[in-house]
Each structure stands twice: as structure tokens, then as C-alpha cells.
Enzyme design. Sequence first.
Site, mmCIF file in Angstrom:
data_model
loop_
_atom_site.group_PDB
_atom_site.id
_atom_site.type_symbol
_atom_site.label_atom_id
_atom_site.label_comp_id
_atom_site.label_asym_id
_atom_site.label_seq_id
_atom_site.Cartn_x
_atom_site.Cartn_y
_atom_site.Cartn_z
ATOM 1 N N HIS A 87 3.138 -5.922 13.790
ATOM 2 C CA HIS A 87 3.391 -4.595 14.373
ATOM 3 C C HIS A 87 2.104 -3.886 14.766
ATOM 4 O O HIS A 87 2.145 -2.891 15.481
ATOM 5 C CB HIS A 87 4.302 -3.739 13.471
ATOM 6 C CG HIS A 87 3.650 -3.068 12.315
ATOM 7 N ND1 HIS A 87 3.685 -3.569 11.030
ATOM 8 C CD2 HIS A 87 2.954 -1.911 12.228
ATOM 9 C CE1 HIS A 87 3.047 -2.739 10.224
ATOM 10 N NE2 HIS A 87 2.592 -1.726 10.925
ATOM 11 N N ASP A 134 6.020 -10.323 9.944
ATOM 12 C CA ASP A 134 5.095 -9.288 10.411
ATOM 13 C C ASP A 134 3.664 -9.791 10.236
ATOM 14 O O ASP A 134 2.921 -9.296 9.399
ATOM 15 C CB ASP A 134 5.347 -7.994 9.623
ATOM 16 C CG ASP A 134 4.633 -6.799 10.237
ATOM 17 O OD1 ASP A 134 4.168 -6.918 11.387
ATOM 18 O OD2 ASP A 134 4.539 -5.757 9.549
ATOM 19 N N GLN A 223 0.419 4.703 5.862
ATOM 20 C CA GLN A 223 0.238 4.547 7.302
ATOM 21 C C GLN A 223 -1.243 4.383 7.665
ATOM 22 O O GLN A 223 -2.089 5.156 7.217
ATOM 23 C CB GLN A 223 0.824 5.751 8.054
ATOM 24 C CG GLN A 223 2.292 5.566 8.424
ATOM 25 C CD GLN A 223 3.176 5.173 7.267
ATOM 26 O OE1 GLN A 223 3.186 5.854 6.269
ATOM 27 N NE2 GLN A 223 3.912 4.082 7.390
ATOM 28 N N GLY A 224 -1.526 3.384 8.473
ATOM 29 C CA GLY A 224 -2.905 3.100 8.862
ATOM 30 C C GLY A 224 -3.499 1.946 8.069
ATOM 31 O O GLY A 224 -4.504 1.369 8.454
ATOM 32 N N ASP A 225 -2.861 1.616 6.941
ATOM 33 C CA ASP A 225 -3.316 0.473 6.137
ATOM 34 C C ASP A 225 -2.695 -0.826 6.622
ATOM 35 O O ASP A 225 -3.148 -1.917 6.252
ATOM 36 C CB ASP A 225 -2.943 0.667 4.668
ATOM 37 C CG ASP A 225 -3.758 1.750 4.007
ATOM 38 O OD1 ASP A 225 -4.966 1.862 4.328
ATOM 39 O OD2 ASP A 225 -3.201 2.485 3.175
ATOM 40 N N SER A 226 -1.645 -0.725 7.399
ATOM 41 C CA SER A 226 -0.942 -1.917 7.869
ATOM 42 C C SER A 226 -1.887 -2.937 8.457
ATOM 43 O O SER A 226 -2.872 -2.587 9.117
ATOM 44 C CB SER A 226 0.062 -1.549 8.950
ATOM 45 O OG SER A 226 1.208 -1.035 8.373
HETATM 46 N N1 ARG Z 1 3.589 0.543 8.373
HETATM 47 C C1 ARG Z 1 2.411 1.142 7.851
HETATM 48 C C2 ARG Z 1 1.279 1.024 8.839
HETATM 49 O O1 ARG Z 1 1.535 0.781 9.995
HETATM 50 C C3 ARG Z 1 2.068 0.646 6.497
HETATM 51 C C4 ARG Z 1 3.035 1.165 5.547
HETATM 52 C C5 ARG Z 1 2.851 0.710 4.172
HETATM 53 N N2 ARG Z 1 3.695 1.555 3.425
HETATM 54 C C6 ARG Z 1 3.810 1.539 2.114
HETATM 55 N N3 ARG Z 1 4.560 2.413 1.546
HETATM 56 N N4 ARG Z 1 3.147 0.660 1.424
HETATM 57 O O2 ARG Z 1 0.143 1.330 8.552
#
Ligand code: ARG
Length: 271
Positions: A87, A134, A223-226
Site C-alpha cells: 500500500h 501487503d 500512520q506513517g510507519d507502514s
Molecule cells: N497503515 C498505516 C500506514 O500506512 C500503518 C498502520 C499501522 N497501524 C497500527 N495500528 N499498527 O502507515
Amino acid sequence: MIYEEGPMRLAALMVTLLMALAGTASADDRVVDDRMADDRVADDRVVGGERVSIEDHPWVVYLTDASGFQFCGGTLVTPTKVVTAAHCAVGRTTRNTRVVVGRGDKNSDEGEVVRLASRPWVHPDYVAADRGDDIAVLTLRDAVDQEPLPPAGPEDGELYAEGSRARVLGWGRTGEQAPASRYLLAATVPVMSDEDCSAAYFQYDEATMTCAGYPEGGVDTCQGDSGGPMVAGGKLIGVTSWGEGCAREGKPGVYSRVAAYHDVLREQLDS
Ligand code: ARG
């Protein structure tokens, strides 16, 4: 990355304020002491959200667009290949994607900004993060000197066992509503059993995902760690993928199970 529960933040803030007024030990020390004194919180949870040096984690990278905006993380697995989340990579071009290597502080100019040699490889079955697969691989235009982190393989099953401790790293948000971190942060989270992950999320697929966190929440990626690394046993075992909110009770972080992609990754890394 790394969300801390409201009450803890408030407590930490109050301690910081008190210490500032008293003019004694540094605020940081006091926060740590305060949390260790709280016996509901295990010692290792104190590390949630601590700053770590990029030199000690040379394989962690972040991705930016052409304007320098950081939107995801990644991991160097060879001098020219970065594993990230699908993603994070889907639809991206060589023009609007950069990989920042060796820079712990986003506002510094240490390390290098590297371009892609080609469009990302995105797992062909990827549809959405919570549907699995992913995972993606970026090829750098120039090889970098930083030490890579090997991906986990079929022999690494025990690293995914319940309670196995994993390190997660990134420059993402420090709370659901908080801005992304300027500095590289890391935390330790225990791997949960597939039963607990399935109980938390109906979408959980044990063949392609792993989940980690404390039952009561409090420490997590956000968010941002993905796309960034989940590390155990000196290997890349997971790729930060999704979760409901961040660090919520009963809602662990979900990571792509790297060992499940051993063969496809081998193919990508050798090409
Ligand atoms: N989807 C998020 C991103 O794009 C990462 C989310 C991780 N979330 C969590 N609760 N561990 O950065």
C-alpha cells in the site's frame, strides 16, 4: 510511530512540569522513572517510542514523494533492494518516489536520498492492506553502503511464536491525532498468537500476517510507519501494514508475515 495512552502522557507531562519547576533532573529521566514506578507497566513497555540511532539500525529507510514528504518506511534487504508495504508502493513511479537512507532526523541532511531504478514490484495479489499480500520491493538506482537486514525464511518459525519480542521502527505518528515523528523511533512489542489476532480482527489471515502488541494496547506502530520493519532474531520478520486506530486496547498492529513470502522475495532480490 508509537502511540502512548492518554493517561500516561498526561502523567508524564505533569512530572515533566513538576521537574521543570523544581529545576532538577532532566525531564526524560523523570518520565522513565515515573513509568517504571508504575507496576502495571512492564519495564520493556517503557521503551515504547524511544529515539534510537540510525547507525544502530542502518537498514531502516523512509520513503518520500518528490517534495520530500515522508509517507512510509522500508527496510534495506540488499544494497539495492528495499522491502516495503504494497500500500506504500502501489501506483508510485520512479519520478515521485525517493528512498532516504542513513537519516535518523528528517530535518537533517545526513545520509542519502536515492531514486528508484524502476517502478516498484508490488505483490500481484495485493488488493488492500487488510486483505493480505501487503508487500512490495523497490530497486534503488544506486547501491548504498548501509548494512542490509536479511528477510526471515521458513526456518524462522519460532520468531513468530506467541510472546516473541519484536522491534518495530519508524517515523510515523506518535498518536492517532499526533503528527509524524521527526526522529526515528522504536518500540518492543510481543508477537500475539494467531488465535488472539483472529479474535481482534475478522480479516486476520495467519498464513500471510502476524500481529503484535499488548492486550491493553499502549505501544504500537501508527500512520506513517507502514512499510517499515518488524525485527526479531536479526531478521526482518514483518512489514508494518494495518490496524484499527493505533495502540488501542484489543487492537494490535498487523504486519505482513515476511517468511511467507520467502520464495517471491528471493525471486525479486535476485533480479
Ligand atoms: N497503515 C498505516 C500506514 O500506512 C500503518 C498502520 C499501522 N497501524 C497500527 N495500528 N499498527 O502507515
